[in-house]
Scaffold this motif. Structure first.
Motif, PDB file in Angstrom:
ATOM      1  N   VAL A 160       0.849  -1.181   0.000  1.00 53.61           N
ATOM      2  CA  VAL A 160       0.000   0.000   0.000  1.00 53.61           C
ATOM      3  C   VAL A 160       0.893   1.243   0.000  1.00 53.61           C
ATOM      4  O   VAL A 160       1.924   1.285   0.661  1.00 53.61           O
ATOM      5  N   GLY A 161       0.513   2.247  -0.796  1.00 51.24           N
ATOM      6  CA  GLY A 161       1.280   3.481  -0.868  1.00 51.24           C
ATOM      7  C   GLY A 161       2.365   3.499  -1.914  1.00 51.24           C
ATOM      8  O   GLY A 161       2.975   4.549  -2.155  1.00 51.24           O
ATOM      9  N   SER A 162       2.626   2.354  -2.544  1.00 47.90           N
ATOM     10  CA  SER A 162       3.762   2.272  -3.459  1.00 47.90           C
ATOM     11  C   SER A 162       3.429   2.659  -4.895  1.00 47.90           C
ATOM     12  O   SER A 162       4.330   2.773  -5.732  1.00 47.90           O
ATOM     13  N   ILE A 163       2.153   2.891  -5.215  1.00 50.97           N
ATOM     14  CA  ILE A 163       1.745   3.176  -6.595  1.00 50.97           C
ATOM     15  C   ILE A 163       1.723   4.672  -6.884  1.00 50.97           C
ATOM     16  O   ILE A 163       2.107   5.113  -7.964  1.00 50.97           O
ATOM     17  N   GLY A 164       1.276   5.473  -5.935  1.00 56.27           N
ATOM     18  CA  GLY A 164       1.177   6.907  -6.152  1.00 56.27           C
ATOM     19  C   GLY A 164       2.535   7.585  -6.200  1.00 56.27           C
ATOM     20  O   GLY A 164       3.541   7.041  -5.734  1.00 56.27           O
ATOM     21  N   ASP A 165       2.556   8.787  -6.797  1.00 57.67           N
ATOM     22  CA  ASP A 165       3.774   9.606  -6.713  1.00 57.67           C
ATOM     23  C   ASP A 165       4.032   9.980  -5.256  1.00 57.67           C
ATOM     24  O   ASP A 165       5.183  10.065  -4.823  1.00 57.67           O
ATOM     25  N   TYR A 166       2.945  10.210  -4.542  1.00 60.56           N
ATOM     26  CA  TYR A 166       2.980  10.448  -3.103  1.00 60.56           C
ATOM     27  C   TYR A 166       1.924   9.542  -2.462  1.00 60.56           C
ATOM     28  O   TYR A 166       0.926   9.185  -3.099  1.00 60.56           O
ATOM     29  N   ALA A 167       2.162   9.199  -1.216  1.00 62.60           N
ATOM     30  CA  ALA A 167       1.166   8.478  -0.436  1.00 62.60           C
ATOM     31  C   ALA A 167       1.070   9.121   0.935  1.00 62.60           C
ATOM     32  O   ALA A 167       2.063   9.637   1.463  1.00 62.60           O
ATOM     33  N   ILE A 182       1.708  10.239   7.968  1.00 62.93           N
ATOM     34  CA  ILE A 182       2.856   9.833   7.164  1.00 62.93           C
ATOM     35  C   ILE A 182       2.730  10.415   5.760  1.00 62.93           C
ATOM     36  O   ILE A 182       1.659  10.342   5.145  1.00 62.93           O
ATOM     37  N   LEU A 183       3.812  10.995   5.270  1.00 61.80           N
ATOM     38  CA  LEU A 183       3.947  11.339   3.856  1.00 61.80           C
ATOM     39  C   LEU A 183       5.039  10.436   3.316  1.00 61.80           C
ATOM     40  O   LEU A 183       6.142  10.383   3.875  1.00 61.80           O
ATOM     41  N   ALA A 184       4.755   9.711   2.239  1.00 60.60           N
ATOM     42  CA  ALA A 184       5.705   8.732   1.718  1.00 60.60           C
ATOM     43  C   ALA A 184       5.740   8.774   0.198  1.00 60.60           C
ATOM     44  O   ALA A 184       4.827   9.301  -0.456  1.00 60.60           O
ATOM     45  N   SER A 185       6.779   8.196  -0.360  1.00 57.06           N
ATOM     46  CA  SER A 185       6.901   8.094  -1.810  1.00 57.06           C
ATOM     47  C   SER A 185       7.948   7.053  -2.163  1.00 57.06           C
ATOM     48  O   SER A 185       8.937   6.875  -1.444  1.00 57.06           O
ATOM     49  N   ASN A 186       7.721   6.366  -3.263  1.00 55.77           N
ATOM     50  CA  ASN A 186       8.722   5.446  -3.795  1.00 55.77           C
ATOM     51  C   ASN A 186       9.591   6.112  -4.849  1.00 55.77           C
ATOM     52  O   ASN A 186      10.621   5.565  -5.244  1.00 55.77           O
TER      53      ASN A 186
END
Length: 397
Positions: A160-167, A182-186
């Motif tokens: 979860v969270g790995s598809i968006g530019d940001y999550a 949490i603000l996250a990004s791959n």
């Protein structure tokens, strides 16, 4: 007092915690406590709330005045206010009868001014984002994956969270924190985002709030009872500080007190130390297993209910639910009755933006009125879930 606050003031406080509270089982030293989550992304920052994380994602991606941000018609205010903070225009898109994004409607609503699209994993059930990811890549649009309902989980082998530019995520919904998001990004390094810390007083406020809430629901056992004296002393000191130096007392973000308001002054703040400690030291394996177990307990007990049906009739592997959502056919009287009985119940999207009506999206309006949420978090006791189920069965005919 806003409409939401006036509405809630009509009812007694829930006698079962609606969100996690600290207990003796919350923290763990075991090595395998980490689970796949939004924190599995390559980059992440701890902020004050999910709505602050959305605001930072919009700011960091360059959203500005005159831009458009596509937002689900099934939403809460905290999803809209960050866009308005950036002086962008919210544009609402439809969701399907299965609470999934309507990709065709999104495509129709994209204009040259569309800068970002927010998609939400409702109630912890992960969306198929392959289509929207391809569309955003084609159009050069920023995709923000809203994981406020889904801190943990995988779909098709992807975290979860790995598809968006940001999550973004809301730590407070999954951990017994006072504050936290949490603000996250791959793909986007987040080290250029400047966050400020808090005064010692706010860290103390966070710590004592976490402890007080645990004690109020009978958690922490003898240790909690022993802490009551310390809490009483704290209240005396805090009252003195408020009286003598009110300018030094931080009230805390509204998100920490259950409100939906947006305060720009909290956007660039980091998570308090007590809340951060809990997020990073909690037994995540226990969280995942308990939430799934509790959800399935509701599902088994309520599947034959005449006046209501579970919004989702199964719990796929890899999904970690936020709550148990129940679609109630005739919602008005049961909602009032359950609230008066102090059952922990609420409705996501209960107050939709005035622009959203049945013409714009009948499904969102329907969900707003008919879907009740009941807690399935890891800190519930078995007898508490049994009591909630009993009240549901007695109330919804």
């Amino acid at each position: 007092m806003n409409a939401e606050a006036r509405h809630n003031a009509r009812y007694p406080n829930a006698i079962v915690p609606m969100s996690p509270v600290l207990s003796s089982a919350t923290l763990s030293l075991r090595k395998n406590k980490r689970q796949t989550s939004i924190l599995s992304c390559q980059y992440s920052r701890e902020v004050t709330s999910g709505r602050a994380a959305i605001a930072l994602a919009l700011e960091n991606s360059g959203v500005q005045k005159g831009d458009e941000v596509l937002i689900p018609a099934f939403h809460c205010e905290s999803m809209i206010s960050p866009a308005r903070w950036r002086e962008a225009t919210p544009v609402f898109f439809r969701v399907t009868s299965k609470a999934e994004i309507d990709l065709d409607d999104i495509t129709r609503k994209i204009t040259p001014r569309t800068k970002a699209i927010i998609v939400t994993h409702y109630f912890g059930f992960l969306q198929d984002l392959s289509g929207i990811r391809a569309l955003c890549d084609e159009k050069g649009i920023v995709l923000i994956e809203d994981c406020a309902h889904a801190f943990f989980g995988t779909r098709d082998g992807k975290p979860v969270g790995s598809i968006g530019d940001y999550a973004i995520a809301s730590s407070m919904k999954f951990f017994p924190c006072y504050d936290g998001g949490i603000l996250a990004s791959n793909s986007v390094p987040l080290n250029t985002i400047n966050l400020t810390g808090f005064s010692t007083l706010f860290h103390l406020k966070s710590f004592f709030n976490i402890i007080e809430r645990a004690i109020s629901f009978g958690r922490l056992g003898w240790f909690g009872r022993a802490l009551k004296a310390l809490i009483s002393f704290k209240q005396l000191i805090w009252g003195y500080i408020k009286k003598k130096r009110p300018q030094h007392v931080s009230q805390g973000p509204s998100a920490s007190d259950g409100g939906y308001g947006f305060e720009s002054s909290w956007v660039h703040s980091s998570t308090s130390k007590p809340s951060s400690f809990i997020v990073n030291n909690a037994d995540q394996k226990r969280i995942v297993e308990a939430r799934r177990k509790n959800y399935l307990r509701y599902l088994e007990a309520l599947k034959g209910l005449q006046g209501a049906t579970p919004l989702f009739d199964n719990l796929p592997e890899g999904y970690v639910p936020l709550v148990f959502p129940l679609y109630v056919k005739n919602p008005i009287q049961p909602f009032e009755s359950l609230k008066q009985k102090a059952v922990p119940i609420w409705r996501f999207g209960e107050y939709l933006d005035p622009a959203v009506d049945e013409t714009l999206d009948p499904n969102s309006v329907d969900f707003s009125n008919h879907v009740f949420q009941f807690p399935c978090h890891q800190e519930l006791k078995e007898e508490e879930i049994d009591w909630i189920i009993q009240q549901i069965k007695e109330t919804i005919q």
